[in-house]
Design a protein around this motif. Sequence first.
Motif, PDB file in Angstrom:
ATOM      1  N   ALA A  37       0.830  -1.205   0.000  1.00  0.00           N
ATOM      2  CA  ALA A  37       0.000   0.000   0.000  1.00  0.00           C
ATOM      3  C   ALA A  37       0.865   1.257   0.000  1.00  0.00           C
ATOM      4  O   ALA A  37       0.548   2.238  -0.683  1.00  0.00           O
ATOM      5  CB  ALA A  37      -0.934  -0.011   1.204  1.00  0.00           C
ATOM      6  N   ARG A  38       1.952   1.252   0.760  1.00  0.00           N
ATOM      7  CA  ARG A  38       2.832   2.417   0.783  1.00  0.00           C
ATOM      8  C   ARG A  38       3.452   2.672  -0.582  1.00  0.00           C
ATOM      9  O   ARG A  38       3.620   3.826  -0.998  1.00  0.00           O
ATOM     10  CB  ARG A  38       3.930   2.234   1.844  1.00  0.00           C
ATOM     11  CG  ARG A  38       3.397   2.168   3.271  1.00  0.00           C
ATOM     12  CD  ARG A  38       4.467   2.500   4.308  1.00  0.00           C
ATOM     13  NE  ARG A  38       5.684   1.722   4.151  1.00  0.00           N
ATOM     14  CZ  ARG A  38       5.876   0.517   4.689  1.00  0.00           C
ATOM     15  NH1 ARG A  38       4.921  -0.053   5.401  1.00  0.00           N
ATOM     16  NH2 ARG A  38       7.023  -0.108   4.526  1.00  0.00           N
ATOM     17  N   LEU A  39       3.797   1.594  -1.295  1.00  0.00           N
ATOM     18  CA  LEU A  39       4.350   1.734  -2.643  1.00  0.00           C
ATOM     19  C   LEU A  39       3.350   2.392  -3.584  1.00  0.00           C
ATOM     20  O   LEU A  39       3.698   3.302  -4.344  1.00  0.00           O
ATOM     21  CB  LEU A  39       4.745   0.359  -3.189  1.00  0.00           C
ATOM     22  CG  LEU A  39       6.043  -0.240  -2.649  1.00  0.00           C
ATOM     23  CD1 LEU A  39       6.093  -1.742  -2.929  1.00  0.00           C
ATOM     24  CD2 LEU A  39       7.260   0.443  -3.259  1.00  0.00           C
ATOM     25  N   VAL A  40       2.110   1.949  -3.523  1.00  0.00           N
ATOM     26  CA  VAL A  40       1.079   2.505  -4.408  1.00  0.00           C
ATOM     27  C   VAL A  40       0.802   3.959  -4.061  1.00  0.00           C
ATOM     28  O   VAL A  40       0.694   4.824  -4.941  1.00  0.00           O
ATOM     29  CB  VAL A  40      -0.202   1.652  -4.355  1.00  0.00           C
ATOM     30  CG1 VAL A  40      -1.350   2.336  -5.089  1.00  0.00           C
ATOM     31  CG2 VAL A  40       0.057   0.268  -4.955  1.00  0.00           C
ATOM     32  N   LEU A  41       0.702   4.263  -2.778  1.00  0.00           N
ATOM     33  CA  LEU A  41       0.487   5.645  -2.352  1.00  0.00           C
ATOM     34  C   LEU A  41       1.618   6.552  -2.844  1.00  0.00           C
ATOM     35  O   LEU A  41       1.379   7.660  -3.333  1.00  0.00           O
ATOM     36  CB  LEU A  41       0.381   5.714  -0.830  1.00  0.00           C
ATOM     37  CG  LEU A  41      -0.907   5.166  -0.213  1.00  0.00           C
ATOM     38  CD1 LEU A  41      -0.710   4.905   1.284  1.00  0.00           C
ATOM     39  CD2 LEU A  41      -2.079   6.112  -0.438  1.00  0.00           C
ATOM     40  N   ALA A  42       2.842   6.062  -2.735  1.00  0.00           N
ATOM     41  CA  ALA A  42       3.999   6.855  -3.167  1.00  0.00           C
ATOM     42  C   ALA A  42       4.040   6.990  -4.686  1.00  0.00           C
ATOM     43  O   ALA A  42       4.276   8.083  -5.218  1.00  0.00           O
ATOM     44  CB  ALA A  42       5.291   6.207  -2.661  1.00  0.00           C
ATOM     45  N   ALA A  43       3.802   5.885  -5.394  1.00  0.00           N
ATOM     46  CA  ALA A  43       3.884   5.899  -6.856  1.00  0.00           C
ATOM     47  C   ALA A  43       2.848   6.821  -7.478  1.00  0.00           C
ATOM     48  O   ALA A  43       3.095   7.448  -8.513  1.00  0.00           O
ATOM     49  CB  ALA A  43       3.721   4.483  -7.396  1.00  0.00           C
ATOM     50  N   LYS A  44       1.692   6.919  -6.847  1.00  0.00           N
ATOM     51  CA  LYS A  44       0.604   7.724  -7.394  1.00  0.00           C
ATOM     52  C   LYS A  44       0.552   9.136  -6.815  1.00  0.00           C
ATOM     53  O   LYS A  44      -0.273   9.949  -7.221  1.00  0.00           O
ATOM     54  CB  LYS A  44      -0.731   7.009  -7.158  1.00  0.00           C
ATOM     55  CG  LYS A  44      -0.832   5.673  -7.905  1.00  0.00           C
ATOM     56  CD  LYS A  44      -2.134   4.965  -7.647  1.00  0.00           C
ATOM     57  CE  LYS A  44      -3.306   5.661  -8.280  1.00  0.00           C
ATOM     58  NZ  LYS A  44      -3.280   5.625  -9.760  1.00  0.00           N
ATOM     59  N   GLY A  45       1.442   9.415  -5.871  1.00  0.00           N
ATOM     60  CA  GLY A  45       1.489  10.755  -5.283  1.00  0.00           C
ATOM     61  C   GLY A  45       0.231  11.114  -4.515  1.00  0.00           C
ATOM     62  O   GLY A  45      -0.201  12.269  -4.515  1.00  0.00           O
ATOM     63  N   ILE A  46      -0.350  10.124  -3.829  1.00  0.00           N
ATOM     64  CA  ILE A  46      -1.583  10.349  -3.079  1.00  0.00           C
ATOM     65  C   ILE A  46      -1.263  10.951  -1.709  1.00  0.00           C
ATOM     66  O   ILE A  46      -0.419  10.432  -0.971  1.00  0.00           O
ATOM     67  CB  ILE A  46      -2.362   9.026  -2.902  1.00  0.00           C
ATOM     68  CG1 ILE A  46      -2.744   8.455  -4.280  1.00  0.00           C
ATOM     69  CG2 ILE A  46      -3.597   9.229  -2.046  1.00  0.00           C
ATOM     70  CD1 ILE A  46      -3.293   7.043  -4.221  1.00  0.00           C
ATOM     71  N   LYS A  47      -1.945  12.023  -1.366  1.00  0.00           N
ATOM     72  CA  LYS A  47      -1.746  12.650  -0.062  1.00  0.00           C
ATOM     73  C   LYS A  47      -2.256  11.703   1.023  1.00  0.00           C
ATOM     74  O   LYS A  47      -3.416  11.275   0.993  1.00  0.00           O
ATOM     75  CB  LYS A  47      -2.490  13.977  -0.001  1.00  0.00           C
ATOM     76  CG  LYS A  47      -2.190  14.806   1.241  1.00  0.00           C
ATOM     77  CD  LYS A  47      -2.896  16.152   1.198  1.00  0.00           C
ATOM     78  CE  LYS A  47      -2.581  16.985   2.430  1.00  0.00           C
ATOM     79  NZ  LYS A  47      -3.302  18.294   2.395  1.00  0.00           N
ATOM     80  N   HIS A  48      -1.389  11.376   1.964  1.00  0.00           N
ATOM     81  CA  HIS A  48      -1.785  10.393   2.973  1.00  0.00           C
ATOM     82  C   HIS A  48      -1.032  10.607   4.277  1.00  0.00           C
ATOM     83  O   HIS A  48      -0.042  11.331   4.333  1.00  0.00           O
ATOM     84  CB  HIS A  48      -1.525   8.976   2.465  1.00  0.00           C
ATOM     85  CG  HIS A  48      -0.070   8.663   2.229  1.00  0.00           C
ATOM     86  ND1 HIS A  48       0.627   9.114   1.122  1.00  0.00           N
ATOM     87  CD2 HIS A  48       0.822   7.940   2.965  1.00  0.00           C
ATOM     88  CE1 HIS A  48       1.871   8.680   1.173  1.00  0.00           C
ATOM     89  NE2 HIS A  48       2.019   7.975   2.289  1.00  0.00           N
ATOM     90  N   GLU A  49      -1.550   9.976   5.317  1.00  0.00           N
ATOM     91  CA  GLU A  49      -0.874   9.909   6.594  1.00  0.00           C
ATOM     92  C   GLU A  49      -0.819   8.454   7.023  1.00  0.00           C
ATOM     93  O   GLU A  49      -1.640   7.633   6.610  1.00  0.00           O
ATOM     94  CB  GLU A  49      -1.593  10.757   7.644  1.00  0.00           C
ATOM     95  CG  GLU A  49      -3.007  10.298   7.962  1.00  0.00           C
ATOM     96  CD  GLU A  49      -3.682  11.178   9.012  1.00  0.00           C
ATOM     97  OE1 GLU A  49      -3.296  12.355   9.126  1.00  0.00           O
ATOM     98  OE2 GLU A  49      -4.582  10.670   9.704  1.00  0.00           O
ATOM     99  N   ILE A  50       0.178   8.140   7.832  1.00  0.00           N
ATOM    100  CA  ILE A  50       0.388   6.750   8.253  1.00  0.00           C
ATOM    101  C   ILE A  50       0.266   6.634   9.769  1.00  0.00           C
ATOM    102  O   ILE A  50       0.858   7.425  10.512  1.00  0.00           O
ATOM    103  CB  ILE A  50       1.759   6.227   7.790  1.00  0.00           C
ATOM    104  CG1 ILE A  50       1.805   6.167   6.255  1.00  0.00           C
ATOM    105  CG2 ILE A  50       2.047   4.842   8.375  1.00  0.00           C
ATOM    106  CD1 ILE A  50       3.132   5.720   5.688  1.00  0.00           C
ATOM    107  N   VAL A  51      -0.522   5.664  10.191  1.00  0.00           N
ATOM    108  CA  VAL A  51      -0.629   5.325  11.607  1.00  0.00           C
ATOM    109  C   VAL A  51      -0.079   3.914  11.760  1.00  0.00           C
ATOM    110  O   VAL A  51      -0.633   2.957  11.206  1.00  0.00           O
ATOM    111  CB  VAL A  51      -2.093   5.390  12.094  1.00  0.00           C
ATOM    112  CG1 VAL A  51      -2.192   4.885  13.535  1.00  0.00           C
ATOM    113  CG2 VAL A  51      -2.625   6.815  11.994  1.00  0.00           C
TER     114      VAL A  51
END
Length: 251
Positions: A37-51
């Motif tokens: 999931a972190r790879l996809v979030l990073a690859a797509k430049g999605i604004k996110h936060e991680i808990v």
Amino acid sequence: MTGSQRSLAKGSAAPGPVPEGVIRLYSMRFCPFAQRARLVLAAKGIKHEIVNINLKNKPDWFFEKSPLGLVPSIETSDGKIIYESPIVCDYLDEVFPKNKLTPADPYEKAQQKILLEKFSVVTAALYKVMHAKKENTDATEVKAQFFEKYQKLEEALTKRNSPYFGGESVSMIDYMIWPWFERFTLFDALEFLEKTPLVNAWYERMLQDPAVKETFTEPEVLVGFAKLYFEDKHRCGVITALTKVTDRRAI
């Protein structure tokens, strides 16, 4: 990306509402499924936060965010919950169409899902190798079983005749497979890369991928974590300490 290095454990307070326009990822720093999931979030430049969640001492409220008590799970600002790594990644790719990772062609999409199913057999064999290493038993047979399944990946790249498993550029299947290659040191499996030149070339290309670089954890840190984990000394503070050694990014 925003978040905390601290892993939340039993007794911790649940985080507040997810900010508008942000995806919250419930993760664990060393989990390969969460790394998908972190790879996809990073690859797509999605604004996110991680808990981050302490998976050996989970907060009670976490089961509201992930009914199975597993990572990854994501939460949207309007309270939607999605879990299971392939489902999470597909959801992110559909809802955020920029930098599409899944093929538009139904046949190609199906081929990636078939390969992912085949890869699940490879990961199962990998864990047998790791178990033998942990128990300090002869791993000759389980390594042979692993290689029999692993070399199917070489055959897949040979048949496709492309630098990546999905074609000429990185796609969803590459990110679904990558986290276990990052952990080959744990499984005593790096030696097999030399026996599969096409997979080895893919591995070297993936090391240069921006999303891989952003989510990468150095082998020595993974080895240190695994040693503590299997000795049952895994605690929130241990995760934090190991994370600080390697990661200059907020997680």
